[in-house]
Structure formats: structure tokens, C-alpha cells
Design a protein around this motif. Structure first.
Motif, mmCIF file in Angstrom:
data_model
loop_
_atom_site.group_PDB
_atom_site.id
_atom_site.type_symbol
_atom_site.label_atom_id
_atom_site.label_comp_id
_atom_site.label_asym_id
_atom_site.label_seq_id
_atom_site.Cartn_x
_atom_site.Cartn_y
_atom_site.Cartn_z
ATOM 1 N N SER A 48 43.760 -0.611 -11.373
ATOM 2 C CA SER A 48 43.637 -1.070 -9.937
ATOM 3 C C SER A 48 42.436 -0.396 -9.147
ATOM 4 C CB SER A 48 44.430 -0.452 -8.831
ATOM 5 O OG SER A 48 45.994 -0.215 -9.303
ATOM 6 N N ALA A 49 41.305 -1.742 -8.392
ATOM 7 C CA ALA A 49 40.468 -1.502 -7.727
ATOM 8 C C ALA A 49 40.381 -0.393 -7.054
ATOM 9 C CB ALA A 49 39.631 -2.589 -7.156
ATOM 10 N N PRO A 50 39.165 0.638 -6.347
ATOM 11 C CA PRO A 50 37.891 0.318 -6.545
ATOM 12 C C PRO A 50 37.987 0.870 -7.850
ATOM 13 C CG PRO A 50 38.116 2.287 -5.243
ATOM 14 C CD PRO A 50 39.659 1.153 -5.272
ATOM 15 N N PHE A 51 38.404 1.583 -8.599
ATOM 16 C CA PHE A 51 38.030 2.489 -9.827
ATOM 17 C C PHE A 51 37.437 3.303 -10.180
ATOM 18 C CE2 PHE A 51 38.427 2.144 -14.681
ATOM 19 C CZ PHE A 51 39.683 3.399 -14.831
ATOM 20 N N ALA A 52 36.429 4.010 -8.969
ATOM 21 C CA ALA A 52 35.828 4.725 -9.334
ATOM 22 C C ALA A 52 35.161 5.463 -10.329
ATOM 23 C CB ALA A 52 35.172 5.653 -8.145
ATOM 24 N N PHE A 53 33.979 5.544 -10.909
ATOM 25 C CA PHE A 53 33.288 6.624 -11.893
ATOM 26 C C PHE A 53 33.184 7.620 -11.703
ATOM 27 C CE2 PHE A 53 29.552 7.358 -14.106
ATOM 28 C CZ PHE A 53 29.985 7.919 -15.297
ATOM 29 N N PRO A 54 33.478 8.489 -11.928
ATOM 30 C CA PRO A 54 33.187 10.238 -11.621
ATOM 31 C C PRO A 54 32.269 10.920 -11.841
ATOM 32 C CG PRO A 54 35.069 10.139 -13.776
ATOM 33 C CD PRO A 54 34.298 8.992 -13.095
ATOM 34 N N GLY A 55 31.819 10.150 -12.646
ATOM 35 C CA GLY A 55 30.117 10.795 -13.065
ATOM 36 C C GLY A 55 29.235 10.765 -11.988
ATOM 37 N N ARG A 56 28.290 11.574 -12.727
ATOM 38 C CA ARG A 56 26.374 10.443 -12.356
ATOM 39 C C ARG A 56 25.883 9.896 -12.653
ATOM 40 N NH1 ARG A 56 22.404 15.435 -10.317
ATOM 41 N NH2 ARG A 56 20.959 13.774 -9.876
ATOM 42 N N ILE A 57 25.416 9.003 -12.192
ATOM 43 C CA ILE A 57 24.678 7.664 -12.861
ATOM 44 C C ILE A 57 22.899 7.997 -12.035
ATOM 45 C CG2 ILE A 57 24.252 4.920 -12.914
ATOM 46 C CD1 ILE A 57 27.167 4.597 -11.934
ATOM 47 N N GLU A 58 21.756 8.133 -12.607
ATOM 48 C CA GLU A 58 20.843 8.863 -12.282
ATOM 49 C C GLU A 58 19.749 7.222 -12.261
ATOM 50 O OE1 GLU A 58 19.590 11.583 -12.042
ATOM 51 O OE2 GLU A 58 21.254 12.787 -13.761
ATOM 52 N N LYS A 59 20.200 6.436 -13.100
ATOM 53 C CA LYS A 59 19.296 4.944 -13.169
ATOM 54 C C LYS A 59 20.243 3.551 -13.272
ATOM 55 C CE LYS A 59 14.499 3.675 -14.327
ATOM 56 N NZ LYS A 59 13.835 3.803 -14.829
ATOM 57 N N VAL A 60 20.168 2.549 -12.959
ATOM 58 C CA VAL A 60 20.109 1.312 -13.365
ATOM 59 C C VAL A 60 19.219 0.133 -13.412
ATOM 60 C CG1 VAL A 60 21.814 -0.658 -12.823
ATOM 61 C CG2 VAL A 60 22.361 1.791 -12.621
ATOM 62 N N ASP A 61 18.639 -0.450 -14.158
ATOM 63 C CA ASP A 61 18.257 -1.024 -14.323
ATOM 64 C C ASP A 61 18.493 -2.936 -14.502
ATOM 65 O OD1 ASP A 61 15.644 0.201 -14.154
ATOM 66 O OD2 ASP A 61 15.606 1.190 -16.110
ATOM 67 N N LEU A 62 18.668 -3.633 -14.092
ATOM 68 C CA LEU A 62 18.435 -5.175 -13.902
ATOM 69 C C LEU A 62 18.102 -5.454 -14.526
ATOM 70 C CD1 LEU A 62 21.388 -6.722 -14.295
ATOM 71 C CD2 LEU A 62 20.752 -7.183 -11.762
ATOM 72 N N VAL A 63 17.679 -6.653 -15.655
ATOM 73 C CA VAL A 63 16.681 -7.320 -15.935
ATOM 74 C C VAL A 63 17.213 -8.685 -15.911
ATOM 75 C CG1 VAL A 63 14.124 -7.840 -17.689
ATOM 76 C CG2 VAL A 63 15.236 -5.374 -16.959
ATOM 77 N N VAL A 64 16.935 -9.058 -15.044
ATOM 78 C CA VAL A 64 16.895 -10.650 -15.099
ATOM 79 C C VAL A 64 16.241 -11.440 -16.167
ATOM 80 C CG1 VAL A 64 18.014 -12.850 -14.213
ATOM 81 C CG2 VAL A 64 18.553 -10.801 -14.162
ATOM 82 N N ASP A 65 16.072 -12.240 -17.486
ATOM 83 C CA ASP A 65 14.428 -12.515 -17.992
ATOM 84 C C ASP A 65 14.807 -14.494 -18.065
ATOM 85 O OD1 ASP A 65 12.628 -13.368 -19.308
ATOM 86 O OD2 ASP A 65 12.711 -12.173 -20.516
ATOM 87 N N PRO A 66 14.501 -14.846 -16.976
ATOM 88 C CA PRO A 66 14.682 -16.622 -17.747
ATOM 89 C C PRO A 66 14.238 -17.281 -18.878
ATOM 90 C CG PRO A 66 12.611 -16.002 -16.002
ATOM 91 C CD PRO A 66 13.647 -15.173 -16.724
ATOM 92 N N ARG A 67 13.790 -16.619 -19.876
ATOM 93 C CA ARG A 67 13.341 -16.836 -21.326
ATOM 94 C C ARG A 67 14.343 -16.717 -21.811
ATOM 95 N NH1 ARG A 67 8.345 -13.547 -22.013
ATOM 96 N NH2 ARG A 67 9.971 -11.725 -20.933
ATOM 97 N N GLY A 68 15.536 -16.246 -21.631
ATOM 98 C CA GLY A 68 16.867 -15.732 -22.438
ATOM 99 C C GLY A 68 16.588 -14.113 -23.335
#
Length: 68
Positions: A48-68
Motif C-alpha cells: 500500500s502506498a506511500p510505503f515509506a523507506f525507513p532508512g536514510r538516503i544519503e544521495k541520489v544521482d539520476l543520469v539520463v544519457d541519450p546515447r543509451g
């Protein structure tokens, strides 16, 4: 709308890679967002949403590379 490679990395190490034969051209529902630490949109499994993560997330990098 073409093929893509999805790569999941944890702490800089690649842990999974998958070829996606097709992708959408950016047609997403306004309520299915890219959530970090919880899933406030439509669940992708049996929970069931929101299903929160109970830990700590230090950093998130999202890289979208059009080259695949």
C-alpha cells in the motif's frame, strides 16, 4: 520512444543492467512520480502506498544519457 539501457548502481558499483527494447516518449501520469524514499503513486508490487523507506538516503544521482 526507442531502445535504452537501464543501469542500477549502488555506491558507484553497477549491480544490474537491462536492455529495454522500447521506451515511451515522455507520456507519464501526473500522479506517478519519480519518488525517492517512498512510492506515493501507483504501487509496482503488492503493498500500500506511500510505503515509506525507513532508512536514510544519503544521495541520489539520476543520469539520463541519450546515447543509451
Amino acid at each position: 520512444g526507442g531502445p535504452a539501457t537501464a543501469i542500477l548502481s549502488i555506491d558507484g558499483s553497477e549491480v544490474a543492467r537491462e536492455i529495454l527494447p522500447e521506451t515511451t516518449r515522455g507520456k507519464f501520469s501526473f500522479e506517478d512520480t519519480f519518488d525517492i524514499g517512498e512510492d506515493s503513486g501507483s504501487p509496482v508490487a503488492d503493498y500500500s502506498a506511500p510505503f515509506a523507506f525507513p532508512g536514510r538516503i544519503e544521495k541520489v544521482d539520476l543520469v539520463v544519457d541519450p546515447r543509451g
